[in-house]
Design a protein around this motif. Structure first.
Motif, PDB file in Angstrom:
ATOM      1  N   SER A   1       0.836  -1.190   0.000  1.00 42.22           N
ATOM      2  CA  SER A   1       0.000   0.000   0.000  1.00 42.22           C
ATOM      3  C   SER A   1       0.872   1.241   0.000  1.00 42.22           C
ATOM      4  O   SER A   1       2.068   1.184   0.299  1.00 42.22           O
ATOM      5  CB  SER A   1      -0.905  -0.003   1.234  1.00 42.22           C
ATOM      6  OG  SER A   1      -1.773  -1.108   1.180  1.00 42.22           O
TER       7      SER A   1
ATOM      8  N   ASN B   1       4.446  -5.036   9.928  1.00 39.73           N
ATOM      9  CA  ASN B   1       4.617  -3.577  10.054  1.00 39.73           C
ATOM     10  C   ASN B   1       6.056  -3.281  10.438  1.00 39.73           C
ATOM     11  O   ASN B   1       6.435  -3.411  11.603  1.00 39.73           O
ATOM     12  CB  ASN B   1       3.650  -3.044  11.110  1.00 39.73           C
ATOM     13  CG  ASN B   1       3.851  -1.547  11.359  1.00 39.73           C
ATOM     14  OD1 ASN B   1       4.491  -0.854  10.559  1.00 39.73           O
ATOM     15  ND2 ASN B   1       3.289  -1.045  12.465  1.00 39.73           N
TER      16      ASN B   1
ATOM     17  N   THR C   1      -2.690   0.878  10.448  1.00 35.08           N
ATOM     18  CA  THR C   1      -3.992   0.272  10.153  1.00 35.08           C
ATOM     19  C   THR C   1      -4.050  -0.091   8.687  1.00 35.08           C
ATOM     20  O   THR C   1      -3.812   0.769   7.816  1.00 35.08           O
ATOM     21  CB  THR C   1      -5.141   1.240  10.500  1.00 35.08           C
ATOM     22  OG1 THR C   1      -5.035   1.605  11.882  1.00 35.08           O
ATOM     23  CG2 THR C   1      -6.480   0.585  10.232  1.00 35.08           C
ATOM     24  N   VAL C   2      -4.378  -1.350   8.403  1.00 36.94           N
ATOM     25  CA  VAL C   2      -4.478  -1.840   7.028  1.00 36.94           C
ATOM     26  C   VAL C   2      -5.943  -2.109   6.721  1.00 36.94           C
ATOM     27  O   VAL C   2      -6.653  -2.747   7.515  1.00 36.94           O
ATOM     28  CB  VAL C   2      -3.641  -3.119   6.839  1.00 36.94           C
ATOM     29  CG1 VAL C   2      -3.754  -3.597   5.397  1.00 36.94           C
ATOM     30  CG2 VAL C   2      -2.187  -2.870   7.201  1.00 36.94           C
TER      31      VAL C   2
ATOM     32  N   ASP D   1     -10.791  -3.810   9.052  1.00 37.76           N
ATOM     33  CA  ASP D   1      -9.493  -3.174   9.203  1.00 37.76           C
ATOM     34  C   ASP D   1      -8.625  -3.975  10.164  1.00 37.76           C
ATOM     35  O   ASP D   1      -9.122  -4.544  11.155  1.00 37.76           O
ATOM     36  CB  ASP D   1      -9.643  -1.750   9.734  1.00 37.76           C
ATOM     37  CG  ASP D   1     -10.295  -0.843   8.698  1.00 37.76           C
ATOM     38  OD1 ASP D   1     -10.432  -1.295   7.546  1.00 37.76           O
ATOM     39  OD2 ASP D   1     -10.644   0.300   9.049  1.00 37.76           O
TER      40      ASP D   1
ATOM     41  N   TRP E   1      -3.219   1.593   3.646  1.00 36.00           N
ATOM     42  CA  TRP E   1      -2.847   1.653   5.053  1.00 36.00           C
ATOM     43  C   TRP E   1      -2.841   3.094   5.516  1.00 36.00           C
ATOM     44  O   TRP E   1      -2.753   4.039   4.715  1.00 36.00           O
ATOM     45  CB  TRP E   1      -1.475   1.005   5.302  1.00 36.00           C
ATOM     46  CG  TRP E   1      -0.362   1.614   4.465  1.00 36.00           C
ATOM     47  CD1 TRP E   1       0.090   1.179   3.276  1.00 36.00           C
ATOM     48  CD2 TRP E   1       0.383   2.796   4.787  1.00 36.00           C
ATOM     49  NE1 TRP E   1       1.059   1.982   2.800  1.00 36.00           N
ATOM     50  CE2 TRP E   1       1.293   2.986   3.718  1.00 36.00           C
ATOM     51  CE3 TRP E   1       0.378   3.675   5.867  1.00 36.00           C
ATOM     52  CZ2 TRP E   1       2.180   4.039   3.701  1.00 36.00           C
ATOM     53  CZ3 TRP E   1       1.273   4.714   5.865  1.00 36.00           C
ATOM     54  CH2 TRP E   1       2.177   4.909   4.764  1.00 36.00           C
TER      55      TRP E   1
END
Length: 987
Positions: free
Chosen positions: A812, A900, A907-908, A915, A974
């Motif tokens: 992302s 991460n 937050t994805v 989420d 994200w």
């Protein structure tokens, strides 16, 4: 006889002396006009004879010198011409009285006299008289020369009669004893009947007859009589007259050997009848002419025996001078004989022997001389030394004469005469008044003597009341003698110069003296010393560029060859060589000089600027201060060309110690330069750039800082977008009429997915033309998408039993914030490399091309470059990818293990999924229900494009298309909580 005639020469012995003097009140200028006309009759061809009579004129002659006429007949005044004015008949008796009074002065020796009367008309003027000629005015006297010729012929008749009378041997008569003035008292009471006395009388008379023969044109008779006189006088030890006989013998021999004369500056004499060239014109021996005067038949009598050889002439002169030296009262005769011998030796080119005669002349004591006589003596010695090529000795005596002009005993010192004489000494000391003569080769002459002479010129010009002249000579001294001055002398000279220039500043004008001599200007090319001159190009952002289609117009076609070894390049051609860059009208241009200060103290240079030609140029003067004996020091001189064309930098100007100097490069052969001719193109606008992001010190590789006007740096997460606002301001004097923007990505080892930089310039272009002072803004979009999947060191702590995506990253967009900006460490530092070794770098250059004004018409433009440096850090990693079947056969569950790597909570989100919140360094699984992928339905490349592509390129295109389809179906993005800006969705 106390006053010598320094202009005498050997051939003067055959001349008769005529005195020309004014009587009464005669205007000086008119008298000398008549005198010049009379003196033009310097030789007369006697009618009905083959003899020439030579005349020597004087307008001033001491009567005491006339008393030596028996000793040497050429010293006897035999003719008198008086010039007078008479306006009325009543003044005539007084005028005639004055004329008779003047004749009485020389009555004992005169043969004849004439009176020229100007202004008298009437009965008296109409009288026919042989001794008086009347003229209405000074302009109405056309027959003066003819009357003088008649007068000379009458003198010749008397001379010839005296010669014949004295030459006849009358043994029965008692011969008169000829004496010089100081001998008369010594012969009182002598036995006149003694044989010794008679031989003395005979010898002196023979010598006297020889003089008369020489004057009358009987050269060979004169030689015979001189030889007889020498034998007679030597027998009775009559040394004074023996010296005179020897000198007469030398003079006759000189006249025979050197018919052109020995006086040098005097006009060459006409060949006399005694020369071999005239043998065919002679009368037969013993023949008489129509007037009863015989020709010189003695030319056939033993010429070789009687005439001295050139070497013997000098030996006899030495002998004669040694005899003169025995008599204190014959000092003038001795001195004049030395001068005559020197002139003969000068023709024979025997300079060393001539210098011996002159050295003897220096020590001859003439008694108490006046200051004027001393000046004349030293001046003549100087001229004679110059005649024989002893230039430095000549200069020495000329300088002595100059110092004599201002001797303490003189009540009114003649500083002007002193200065004039000092100027005449310069060549003898290898000095000139032109500083260009000292810029080539090694120094000539004795510097210590030259400096002394220049100091004397400075002092003399100051006493003359001409400070400008003092400044010029002192400037010349400092410029040409700088290498020979001690540190203390340098300080003293510069202090004196500053004192003079405080009253009269020095400049570059030519100083013309009263006698027409011109003193050229003296530029201070050694203060400071310039070693190199270099024309500098404009800064990169201001350099003009030519539109490519117009480049051909300036290409030189002088030669088809790249290099020819025959071409001789000299320094002058290098100076005129055109430089391969351009300056711009209205922009500040720079020339760099490498200078150093040779003085032992700080040197202050004021008003230093450029000297140019070709276009109108406004020089912006600079002032600088160079430390004592500094090394090479760069000095930049600036200016602004106000018109277009070709400009040549000819040199520079300075103001030092109150003296303004124009220093031309062509007179400085030691200065190195790569060319001084440059083209000035028409004016162009100037653009200034500012950005919304802070400036950076980063410079893209393979580029220099000079090539960039500015640079910005930003840190982004992979996939993140950022906007860069650029403000363009027109800070020039011309309108900006065109604007273009291009970009180039540099130093990129990793493949960039998507477009790195994007913009829309149409809005900015619509605001053109941009007036001076106006601004326009432009937004640049920055988006970074890189592949971080290959960095295994980031995943070394993770379970690696899943499927690792190594192709197109399913990632992302990234966020910018990695840490708070205040705590960010520079990636280029050592600690940063260790801590963020996984950071990737993207660099690009934005090029703004703009133009306007007259420069745009000629096809020129400018470029402004902005460097963009982006540090890209990873955002999320998919460590494992797997699938599970879904309830529908058309769908499946995609399981993603997401890691991460940032230091922030992340937050994805994705389609058809909740989420997922990931803490720093946390890995979780996300399940996404998606439709199955149908890659076969993707659009295929057309056959034309596929034919020119390699298999690798085709595979990359296929993977890119599949990745785009996956991203569009998953729509994964994200965000990081706690940041001001919302997350950006990736494509």
């Amino acid at each position: 006889m106390s006053v010598p005639d320094y202009m005498q020469c050997a051939e003067d012995h055959q001349t008769v002396l005529v005195v020309v003097q004014p009587v009464g009140i005669v205007p000086q200028d008119q008298f000398f006009k008549i005198y010049q006309r009379i003196a033009s009759v310097s030789q007369v061809n006697i009618r009905d004879s083959q003899r020439l009579l030579y005349i020597r004129y004087r307008h001033h002659y001491l009567p005491e010198n006339n008393e030596w006429g028996d000793f040497q007949t050429h010293r006897k005044v035999v003719g008198l011409i008086c010039v007078t004015t008479c306006n009325s008949a009543k003044d005539w008796p007084q005028t005639a009285e004055r004329f008779h009074g003047q004749k009485e002065v020389y009555s004992s020796t005169l043969y004849d006299s004439r009176l020229l009367v100007f202004g008298l008309q009437g009965e008296i003027a109409e009288q026919q008289r042989t001794d008086v000629a009347f003229y209405p005015g000074f302009e109405e006297c056309s027959d003066v020369e003819r009357r003088v010729e008649d007068f000379v012929e009458s003198i010749f008749i008397v001379l010839e009669s005296k010669r014949l009378d004295r030459a006849t041997d009358k043994s029965g008569d008692k011969i008169q004893l000829l004496c010089v003035p100081f001998e008369k008292k010594d012969f009182v009471g002598l036995d006149t009947d003694s044989r010794h006395y008679k031989k003395r009388c005979q010898g002196r008379m023979r010598k006297h007859v020889g003089d008369l023969c020489l004057q009358a044109g009987m050269l060979q008779d004169a030689l015979v009589h001189y030889h007889m006189a020498v034998e007679l006088l030597r027998g009775v030890n009559d040394f004074l007259w023996l010296g005179a006989a020897l000198e007469g013998l030398c003079s006759a021999s000189v006249i025979f050997h050197y018919p052109g004369g020995t006086a040098g500056k005097m006009a060459a004499r006409k060949p006399s009848i005694s020369q071999p060239a005239d043998v065919g014109k002679r009368h037969r021996p013993g023949a008489l002419t129509a007037n009863g005067i015989s020709a010189d038949t003695s030319t056939e009598i033993g010429r070789a025996k009687n005439c001295l050889s050139p070497e013997d002439i000098i030996e006899k002169y030495k002998e004669a001078i040694s005899y003169y030296g025995k008599y204190k009262n014959a000092g003038v005769i001795e001195l004049e004989a030395c001068v005559k011998a020197v002139r003969v030796l000068a023709i024979q080119k025997r300079a060393r022997e001539a210098s011996e005669f002159l050295q003897n002349a220096v020590y001859i004591n003439l008694g108490q001389l006046s200051e004027e006589e001393k000046i004349q003596r030293y001046s003549i010695l100087s001229e004679l030394y110059e005649l024989i090529g002893f230039h430095r000795k000549s200069a020495f005596f000329k300088r002595v004469a100059a110092m004599q002009c201002v001797a303490p005993t003189i009540s009114e010192p003649g500083w002007r005469a002193c200065y004039k004489l000092l100027l005449e000494t310069l060549p003898g000391y290898s000095l000139s008044l032109d500083p260009k003569d000292f810029s080539k080769g090694t120094h000539r002459g004795w510097a210590a003597v030259q400096m002394r002479l220049l100091h004397e010129l400075v002092y003399a010009s100051r006493r003359m009341g001409n400070p400008g002249l003092s400044v010029r000579h002192l400037s010349f001294l400092l410029q040409t003698m700088l290498d020979f001055l001690s540190d203390q002398e340098k300080k003293e000279v510069t202090q004196s110069l500053e004192n003079y220039t405080s009253k009269c500043p020095g400049g570059m004008e030519v100083i013309t003296l009263s006698d027409g001599l011109k003193l050229p200007p003296v530029p201070f090319t050694k203060l400071p010393m310039v070693r190199s001159v270099k024309l500098l190009n404009l800064p990169t952002s201001l350099r003009p560029h030519k539109v490519k289609g117009l480049l051909g117009q300036s290409v030189s076609t002088a030669s088809p060859f790249i290099y020819s070894p025959i071409i001789m390049h000299n320094r002058g051609e290098e100076r005129c060589k055109k430089i391969d860059f351009q300056w711009v009208q209205g922009d500040v241009c720079e020339v760099q000089l490498m200078v150093y200060n040779p003085m032992p103290y700080e040197l202050r240079v004021e008003n230093m600027g450029l000297l140019t030609s070709g276009v109108e140029f406004e020089s912006l003067p600079a002032a600088l201060s160079l430390p004592a004996e500094s090394g090479l020091y760069p000095v930049t001189l600036v200016g602004v060309p106000r018109t277009a064309g070709n400009i040549t930098v000819n040199g520079y100007h300075t103001s030092i110690f109150g003296v303004s100097s124009d220093c031309l490069l062509e007179g400085l052969p030691s200065v190195k330069t790569s060319g001084c001719l440059v083209e000035v193109i028409p004016s162009l606008p100037r653009l200034q750039l500012s950005t919304s992001l802070p400036r950076s010190a980063h410079t893209p590789q393979h580029m220099s800082k000079e090539e960039l006007s500015s640079s910005v740096s930003v840190q982004l997460f992979n996939g993140e977008r950022q906007q860069l606002t650029i403000t363009l301001e027109n800070i020039g004097m011309e309108d900006i009429e065109s604007l273009e923007l291009t970009s180039k990505t540099v130093n990129t080892k990793d493949k960039v997915f998507g477009k790195f930089l994007s913009w829309d310039i149409e809005e900015a272009v619509r605001q053109l033309p941009l007036k001076p002072g106006q601004t326009v803004s432009l937004t640049i979009g920055i988006k970074v998408k890189l592949d971080f999947s290959g960095q295994e060191n980031l995943l070394q702590d993770l379970n690696d039993d899943g499927i690792s995506v190594t192709g197109l990253p399913i990632t992302s967009p990234l966020r910018q914030v990695l840490k708070p900006r205040a705590e960010t460490k520079a990636v280029s530092s050592e600690s940063g490399k260790a801590e963020y070794s996984h950071v990737k770098t993207l660099e690009a250059v934005l090029n703004f091309r703009y133009s306007g004004g007259a420069g745009k018409v000629e096809g020129y433009y400018r470029e402004l470059s902005l460097g963009v440096h982006v540090d890209v850090e990873p955002s999320v990693f998919f460590t494992r990818v797997s699938t599970l079947p879904a309830t529908s056969t058309r769908q499946c569950h995609l399981l993603l293990d997401i890691f991460n790597p940032t230091e922030h909570e992340l937050t994805v989100s994705a389609k058809n999924s909740e989420d997922l919140v990931l803490h720093p360094s946390e890995c979780q699984r996300m399940a996404i229900q998606v439709d199955k992928f149908d890659f076969e339905s993707l659009a295929q490349l057309d056959q034309e494009a596929a034919r020119f592509s390699s298999p690798k390129q085709l595979e990359e295109e296929r993977q890119h298309a599949q990745g785009c389809q996956i991203n569009s179906k998953l729509d994964i993005c994200w965000s990081i909580s706690g940041v001001e800006r919302p997350a950006w969705r990736g494509p």
